[in-house]
Write an enzyme that holds these catalytic residues in place. Sequence first.
Site, PDB file in Angstrom:
ATOM      1  N   HIS A  88       4.902   0.222  -0.194  1.00 20.56           N
ATOM      2  CA  HIS A  88       5.494  -0.586   0.621  1.00 20.56           C
ATOM      3  C   HIS A  88       4.883  -1.654   1.225  1.00 20.56           C
ATOM      4  O   HIS A  88       3.676  -1.761   0.999  1.00 20.56           O
ATOM      5  CB  HIS A  88       6.408   0.259   1.693  1.00 20.56           C
ATOM      6  CG  HIS A  88       5.303   0.874   2.384  1.00 20.56           C
ATOM      7  ND1 HIS A  88       4.564   2.209   2.032  1.00 20.56           N
ATOM      8  CD2 HIS A  88       4.765   0.682   3.933  1.00 20.56           C
ATOM      9  CE1 HIS A  88       3.681   2.588   2.947  1.00 20.56           C
ATOM     10  NE2 HIS A  88       3.883   1.895   4.091  1.00 20.56           N
TER      11      HIS A  88
ATOM     12  N   ASP B   9       0.991   5.136   2.073  1.00 22.09           N
ATOM     13  CA  ASP B   9       0.289   5.881   3.204  1.00 22.09           C
ATOM     14  C   ASP B   9      -0.385   7.119   2.583  1.00 22.09           C
ATOM     15  O   ASP B   9       0.047   7.730   1.835  1.00 22.09           O
ATOM     16  CB  ASP B   9       1.233   6.276   4.081  1.00 22.09           C
ATOM     17  CG  ASP B   9       1.905   4.965   4.910  1.00 22.09           C
ATOM     18  OD1 ASP B   9       1.456   4.072   4.722  1.00 22.09           O
ATOM     19  OD2 ASP B   9       3.180   5.082   5.380  1.00 22.09           O
TER      20      ASP B   9
ATOM     21  N   ARG C  55       8.894  -9.097  14.639  1.00 14.59           N
ATOM     22  CA  ARG C  55       9.106  -7.746  14.597  1.00 14.59           C
ATOM     23  C   ARG C  55       7.944  -6.713  15.076  1.00 14.59           C
ATOM     24  O   ARG C  55       7.067  -7.227  15.121  1.00 14.59           O
ATOM     25  CB  ARG C  55       8.980  -7.799  12.787  1.00 14.59           C
ATOM     26  CG  ARG C  55       9.352  -6.264  12.417  1.00 14.59           C
ATOM     27  CD  ARG C  55       9.021  -6.259  10.695  1.00 14.59           C
ATOM     28  NE  ARG C  55       9.042  -5.008  10.561  1.00 14.59           N
ATOM     29  CZ  ARG C  55       9.738  -4.209   9.885  1.00 14.59           C
ATOM     30  NH1 ARG C  55      10.945  -4.307  10.070  1.00 14.59           N
ATOM     31  NH2 ARG C  55       9.560  -2.854   9.621  1.00 14.59           N
TER      32      ARG C  55
ATOM     33  N   HIS D 221       0.861  -1.018  -0.032  1.00 16.95           N
ATOM     34  CA  HIS D 221       0.036  -0.017   0.023  1.00 16.95           C
ATOM     35  C   HIS D 221       0.919   1.352   0.055  1.00 16.95           C
ATOM     36  O   HIS D 221       1.944   1.266   0.243  1.00 16.95           O
ATOM     37  CB  HIS D 221      -1.014   0.111   1.138  1.00 16.95           C
ATOM     38  CG  HIS D 221      -0.124   0.209   2.643  1.00 16.95           C
ATOM     39  ND1 HIS D 221       0.488  -0.938   3.003  1.00 16.95           N
ATOM     40  CD2 HIS D 221       0.094   0.982   3.422  1.00 16.95           C
ATOM     41  CE1 HIS D 221       1.190  -0.369   4.229  1.00 16.95           C
ATOM     42  NE2 HIS D 221       0.897   0.715   4.315  1.00 16.95           N
TER      43      HIS D 221
HETATM   44  C1  GA4 Z   1      -2.220   2.686   5.839  1.00 18.59           C
HETATM   45  C2  GA4 Z   1      -1.749   3.471   6.502  1.00 18.59           C
HETATM   46  C3  GA4 Z   1      -2.197   3.360   8.013  1.00 18.59           C
HETATM   47  O1  GA4 Z   1      -1.698   2.210   8.803  1.00 18.59           O
HETATM   48  C4  GA4 Z   1      -3.524   3.560   8.007  1.00 18.59           C
HETATM   49  C5  GA4 Z   1      -4.157   2.177   7.641  1.00 18.59           C
HETATM   50  C6  GA4 Z   1      -5.701   2.041   7.431  1.00 18.59           C
HETATM   51  C7  GA4 Z   1      -6.058   1.238   8.733  1.00 18.59           C
HETATM   52  O2  GA4 Z   1      -5.406   0.435   8.991  1.00 18.59           O
HETATM   53  O3  GA4 Z   1      -7.242   1.383   8.825  1.00 18.59           O
HETATM   54  C8  GA4 Z   1      -5.958   1.414   6.132  1.00 18.59           C
HETATM   55  C9  GA4 Z   1      -4.786   1.704   5.205  1.00 18.59           C
HETATM   56  C10 GA4 Z   1      -3.720   2.602   6.054  1.00 18.59           C
HETATM   57  C11 GA4 Z   1      -5.206   2.308   3.815  1.00 18.59           C
HETATM   58  C12 GA4 Z   1      -6.391   1.835   3.237  1.00 18.59           C
HETATM   59  C13 GA4 Z   1      -7.589   1.281   4.423  1.00 18.59           C
HETATM   60  C14 GA4 Z   1      -7.493   2.128   5.357  1.00 18.59           C
HETATM   61  C15 GA4 Z   1      -6.483   0.008   6.151  1.00 18.59           C
HETATM   62  C16 GA4 Z   1      -7.106  -0.148   4.618  1.00 18.59           C
HETATM   63  C17 GA4 Z   1      -7.504  -1.204   4.054  1.00 18.59           C
HETATM   64  C18 GA4 Z   1      -4.043   3.666   9.826  1.00 18.59           C
HETATM   65  C19 GA4 Z   1      -4.120   4.560   7.278  1.00 18.59           C
HETATM   66  O4  GA4 Z   1      -4.223   5.655   7.607  1.00 18.59           O
HETATM   67  O5  GA4 Z   1      -4.334   4.186   5.966  1.00 18.59           O
END
Ligand code: GA4
Length: 336
Positions: free
Chosen positions: A263, A208, A274, A206
Amino acid sequence: MVVLSKPPAEPKFAAVKTCCKAPMLFPAPVPIIDLSKPDSKHLLVKACEEYGFFKVINHGVPSQLSANLESEALRFFSSPLSEKLKAGGPPNPFGYGNKNVGSCGDTGWVEYLLLSPHHPELNFHKLSSVSGMSPDNFRSAVNEYVEAVKRMACEILEMLAEGLMIEDRRALSKMLMDEQSDSVFRVNHYPPCPEAGQNPIGFGEHTDPQIISVLRSNDTSGLQIALKDGSWRSVPPDQKSFFVNVGDSLQVMTNGRFKSVRHRVVVSNAAKSRLSMIYFGGPPLREKIAPLPSLLVEGDQDSLYREFTWCEYKNSVFSSRLAVNRLVRFQKVAAS
Ligand code: GA4
């Protein structure tokens, strides 16, 4: 009569997706930025353009803060599952979760705590019911760590603004400093996995969504980044340094000049867990996410993205699968 409910089973981590056939990837060419050197700003800009990713040394964050938080987090993750589940989680996105990431069906070999640094009421009251945990110790370990890392993230954003010749060097950092900044803090724990030889997915690929992410892990490998040509490279762990990602919002604010890096984490060690902690620096919900005006004037360029607020983007992000390229929906269609 008191009916005791059956204690929930330990998380079933079996049968997670495996990721890559090649057991060893080449290490990523990670730019190393020395924050104590003022002329690092040009290297920072270059790293954000080429990789959207870099490692920071001489960062000024006391190692004691990371060590403290790591030991508090390990104490929490080594509690029985029935205790950890008391710290919340789905359907509430904050608190403890395992295996499920987000709400759209993504899974991985991971358990985590998702915290909202600006809304402590969403986090810590639940920890008081977890036996063996002192919520006060945990709260202060998180707060002290997040404060220090946020300061460092702001310094990096100010150096970047200078490197980009933006007149107001606080143009980016002020969004994290704002009281209403919608930042998130996450602690991920990847327990040892019997299938580690097959590189099961710990946290799927994904980008961020926020402006900037700052990651610190223990010395267990697993993080991988994608280069511009789409090939995956491993990032050797370094518990004394911080790894920084460009997020989608910073990609938009620089009109695509900086790239938000794709990443993922694979579980490659059958013996060691980890532990990573990530501060995701986000803007306030009302903030307009658009290229900074001075970056458009220079080349007389148009914005590559239509206008949107962080709130709009966040809603779209949180209702999508992890691997989706979420910015595509916000890109302007090129005139033919
Ligand atoms: C990825 C980055 C952060 O960990 C996060 C994640 C969020 C979550 O865990 O709820 C998301 C992911 C993240 C992006 C897409 C959506 C939302 C899980 C998911 C499948 C907290 C964020 O802000 O986006």
